[in-house]
Design an enzyme around this catalytic site. Structure first.
Site, PDB file in Angstrom:
ATOM      1  N   LYS A   1       0.846  -1.191   0.000  1.00 50.73           N
ATOM      2  CA  LYS A   1       0.000   0.000   0.000  1.00 50.73           C
ATOM      3  C   LYS A   1       0.882   1.241   0.000  1.00 50.73           C
ATOM      4  O   LYS A   1       1.739   1.389   0.866  1.00 50.73           O
ATOM      5  CB  LYS A   1      -0.905   0.015   1.229  1.00 50.73           C
ATOM      6  CG  LYS A   1      -1.831   1.223   1.266  1.00 50.73           C
ATOM      7  CD  LYS A   1      -2.852   1.110   2.377  1.00 50.73           C
ATOM      8  CE  LYS A   1      -2.398   1.724   3.675  1.00 50.73           C
ATOM      9  NZ  LYS A   1      -2.386   3.200   3.698  1.00 50.73           N
TER      10      LYS A   1
ATOM     11  N   ASP B   1      -3.395   4.292  -2.056  1.00 51.84           N
ATOM     12  CA  ASP B   1      -4.374   4.748  -1.056  1.00 51.84           C
ATOM     13  C   ASP B   1      -4.366   6.271  -0.981  1.00 51.84           C
ATOM     14  O   ASP B   1      -3.756   6.849  -0.085  1.00 51.84           O
ATOM     15  CB  ASP B   1      -3.974   4.109   0.293  1.00 51.84           C
ATOM     16  CG  ASP B   1      -4.897   4.502   1.429  1.00 51.84           C
ATOM     17  OD1 ASP B   1      -6.018   4.956   1.176  1.00 51.84           O
ATOM     18  OD2 ASP B   1      -4.472   4.335   2.596  1.00 51.84           O
TER      19      ASP B   1
ATOM     20  N   LYS C   1      -7.423   8.118  -1.417  1.00 51.27           N
ATOM     21  CA  LYS C   1      -8.745   8.520  -0.890  1.00 51.27           C
ATOM     22  C   LYS C   1      -9.289   9.779  -1.568  1.00 51.27           C
ATOM     23  O   LYS C   1      -9.511  10.795  -0.901  1.00 51.27           O
ATOM     24  CB  LYS C   1      -8.657   8.737   0.618  1.00 51.27           C
ATOM     25  CG  LYS C   1      -8.207   7.534   1.427  1.00 51.27           C
ATOM     26  CD  LYS C   1      -8.306   7.800   2.924  1.00 51.27           C
ATOM     27  CE  LYS C   1      -7.905   6.624   3.778  1.00 51.27           C
ATOM     28  NZ  LYS C   1      -6.462   6.357   3.839  1.00 51.27           N
TER      29      LYS C   1
ATOM     30  N   ASP D   1     -13.736  14.835  -4.120  1.00 55.15           N
ATOM     31  CA  ASP D   1     -13.862  16.164  -4.730  1.00 55.15           C
ATOM     32  C   ASP D   1     -15.126  16.141  -5.587  1.00 55.15           C
ATOM     33  O   ASP D   1     -15.885  15.174  -5.528  1.00 55.15           O
ATOM     34  CB  ASP D   1     -12.594  16.462  -5.567  1.00 55.15           C
ATOM     35  CG  ASP D   1     -12.322  17.962  -5.687  1.00 55.15           C
ATOM     36  OD1 ASP D   1     -13.279  18.720  -5.926  1.00 55.15           O
ATOM     37  OD2 ASP D   1     -11.152  18.364  -5.548  1.00 55.15           O
TER      38      ASP D   1
ATOM     39  N   THR E   1     -11.825   5.335  10.521  1.00 50.06           N
ATOM     40  CA  THR E   1     -11.842   4.732  11.862  1.00 50.06           C
ATOM     41  C   THR E   1     -11.391   5.717  12.940  1.00 50.06           C
ATOM     42  O   THR E   1     -11.554   5.463  14.123  1.00 50.06           O
ATOM     43  CB  THR E   1     -10.956   3.463  11.913  1.00 50.06           C
ATOM     44  OG1 THR E   1      -9.753   3.731  11.207  1.00 50.06           O
ATOM     45  CG2 THR E   1     -11.647   2.293  11.287  1.00 50.06           C
TER      46      THR E   1
ATOM     47  N   ARG F   1       2.721  -0.990  10.801  1.00 51.71           N
ATOM     48  CA  ARG F   1       3.777  -1.064  11.813  1.00 51.71           C
ATOM     49  C   ARG F   1       4.111  -2.466  12.343  1.00 51.71           C
ATOM     50  O   ARG F   1       5.298  -2.738  12.588  1.00 51.71           O
ATOM     51  CB  ARG F   1       3.446  -0.093  12.955  1.00 51.71           C
ATOM     52  CG  ARG F   1       3.645   1.351  12.538  1.00 51.71           C
ATOM     53  CD  ARG F   1       2.923   2.326  13.430  1.00 51.71           C
ATOM     54  NE  ARG F   1       1.483   2.239  13.234  1.00 51.71           N
ATOM     55  CZ  ARG F   1       0.592   2.996  13.876  1.00 51.71           C
ATOM     56  NH1 ARG F   1       0.999   3.880  14.760  1.00 51.71           N
ATOM     57  NH2 ARG F   1      -0.689   2.866  13.615  1.00 51.71           N
TER      58      ARG F   1
HETATM   59  O1  C5P Z   1       0.622   0.723  11.132  1.00 50.94           O
HETATM   60  P1  C5P Z   1      -0.787   0.254  10.956  1.00 50.94           P
HETATM   61  O2  C5P Z   1      -0.919  -1.254  10.820  1.00 50.94           O
HETATM   62  O3  C5P Z   1      -1.737   0.824  11.976  1.00 50.94           O
HETATM   63  O4  C5P Z   1      -1.198   0.849   9.521  1.00 50.94           O
HETATM   64  C1  C5P Z   1      -2.510   0.762   9.003  1.00 50.94           C
HETATM   65  C2  C5P Z   1      -2.560   1.436   7.674  1.00 50.94           C
HETATM   66  O5  C5P Z   1      -3.915   1.435   7.222  1.00 50.94           O
HETATM   67  C3  C5P Z   1      -2.110   2.894   7.664  1.00 50.94           C
HETATM   68  O6  C5P Z   1      -1.471   3.132   6.409  1.00 50.94           O
HETATM   69  C4  C5P Z   1      -3.404   3.678   7.770  1.00 50.94           C
HETATM   70  O7  C5P Z   1      -3.319   4.929   7.139  1.00 50.94           O
HETATM   71  C5  C5P Z   1      -4.368   2.764   7.012  1.00 50.94           C
HETATM   72  N1  C5P Z   1      -5.778   2.940   7.356  1.00 50.94           N
HETATM   73  C6  C5P Z   1      -6.262   2.730   8.641  1.00 50.94           C
HETATM   74  N2  C5P Z   1      -7.602   2.904   8.908  1.00 50.94           N
HETATM   75  C7  C5P Z   1      -8.446   3.253   7.927  1.00 50.94           C
HETATM   76  C8  C5P Z   1      -7.960   3.452   6.620  1.00 50.94           C
HETATM   77  C9  C5P Z   1      -6.606   3.284   6.374  1.00 50.94           C
HETATM   78  O8  C5P Z   1      -5.509   2.386   9.540  1.00 50.94           O
HETATM   79  N3  C5P Z   1      -9.742   3.362   8.187  1.00 50.94           N
END
Ligand code: C5P
Length: 232
Positions: free
Chosen positions: A32, A59, A61, A64, A119, A211
């Site tokens: 991603k 990603d 998003k 507009d 979220t 992460r």
């Molecule tokens: O590090 P982590 O596992 O929390 O990363 C989750 C990824 O998913 C990040 O790139 C975050 O921007 C993305 N994301 C999210 N919740 C959403 C949409 C995207 O955590 N609702």
């Protein structure tokens, strides 16, 4: 439809991203690329990663007016990504316009999914700042239904919402789910978290993991554990 583990490459630049990818040698991954990396490196980072044989979820998003989203998606359609997204809050007209822009002359296109409610948005903020008074779960389901009616392929949602989304929009409607952790103590800023094994039980199609893989002492081992728990 395949199941997949998508690694969120939340790195600040190309050098950090490529150094991370070098850990995986020749393994082909689903990655991603989000705003941070795309805005710092531009479309070339997508081409470079594609050339290494990886699949890409871009990603960005988009949100507009329909005409702008259609033209923006037309530009992105030349990058050869495998999946990209818009905000469902832009309405069905905007999502349909995005789909049109993304579709090439030969009728092919990447998967297009929509973000429902982020979220990070709480019930309280949604009510007070956005003046949306319904329960957030109902808003997410309503946006998922709009996404389906607009002809898109699926939504980004919490693994905990997958079963309700599938019940409303059908089993082939794709669910892409972030908020994945191996253990509750590692939540960080994510609130509603799930393990890869639980996401599998709940029926997610793709998990997005950042992460827990990118910051792991051994990223390859962490990725393999995700694959083992979610797919195998
Ligand atoms: O590090 P982590 O596992 O929390 O990363 C989750 C990824 O998913 C990040 O790139 C975050 O921007 C993305 N994301 C999210 N919740 C959403 C949409 C995207 O955590 N609702």
């Amino acid at each position: 439809m395949g199941k997949g583990v998508i690694i969120a490459c939340d790195f600040k630049n190309k050098a950090d991203t490529l150094a991370f990818l070098d850990n995986f040698k020749d393994e082909k991954l689903f990655l991603k690329i989000g705003m941070e990396l795309f805005y710092s490196e531009g479309p070339d980072i997508v081409r470079e990663i594609k050339n290494r044989g990886h699949k890409i979820f871009l990603d960005l998003k988009l949100h507009d007016i329909p005409n702008t989203v259609e033209k923006g998606m037309r530009s992105l359609s030349n990058l050869g990504v495998d999946m990209t997204n818009v905000h469902a809050a832009g309405t069905k007209d905007m999502m349909t316009a995005g789909l049109k822009g993304l579709t090439k002359e030969d009728g092919t296109r990447p998967l297009l999914i929509a973000v429902t409610q982020l979220t990070s948005t709480s019930q309280e903020r949604m009510e007070n700042e956005l003046l949306i008074k319904e329960p957030i779960e109902d808003v997410v389901m309503h946006y998922a239904q709009n996404t389906k009616e607009a002809g898109l392929d699926g939504v980004v949602c919490s693994p905990l919402e997958v079963q309700a989304v599938k019940a409303k929009c059908g089993k082939d409607f794709i669910t892409v789910t972030p908020g994945i952790r191996f253990a509750a103590k590692d939540a960080g800023d994510q609130v509603r978290i799930t393990t890869p094994a639980r996401a599998k039980e709940l029926g997610s199609d793709y998990i997005v993991v950042g992460r827990p893989i990118t910051q792991a002492e051994n990223p390859v081992e962490a990725y393999n554990k995700c694959v083992e728990d979610f797919i195998d």
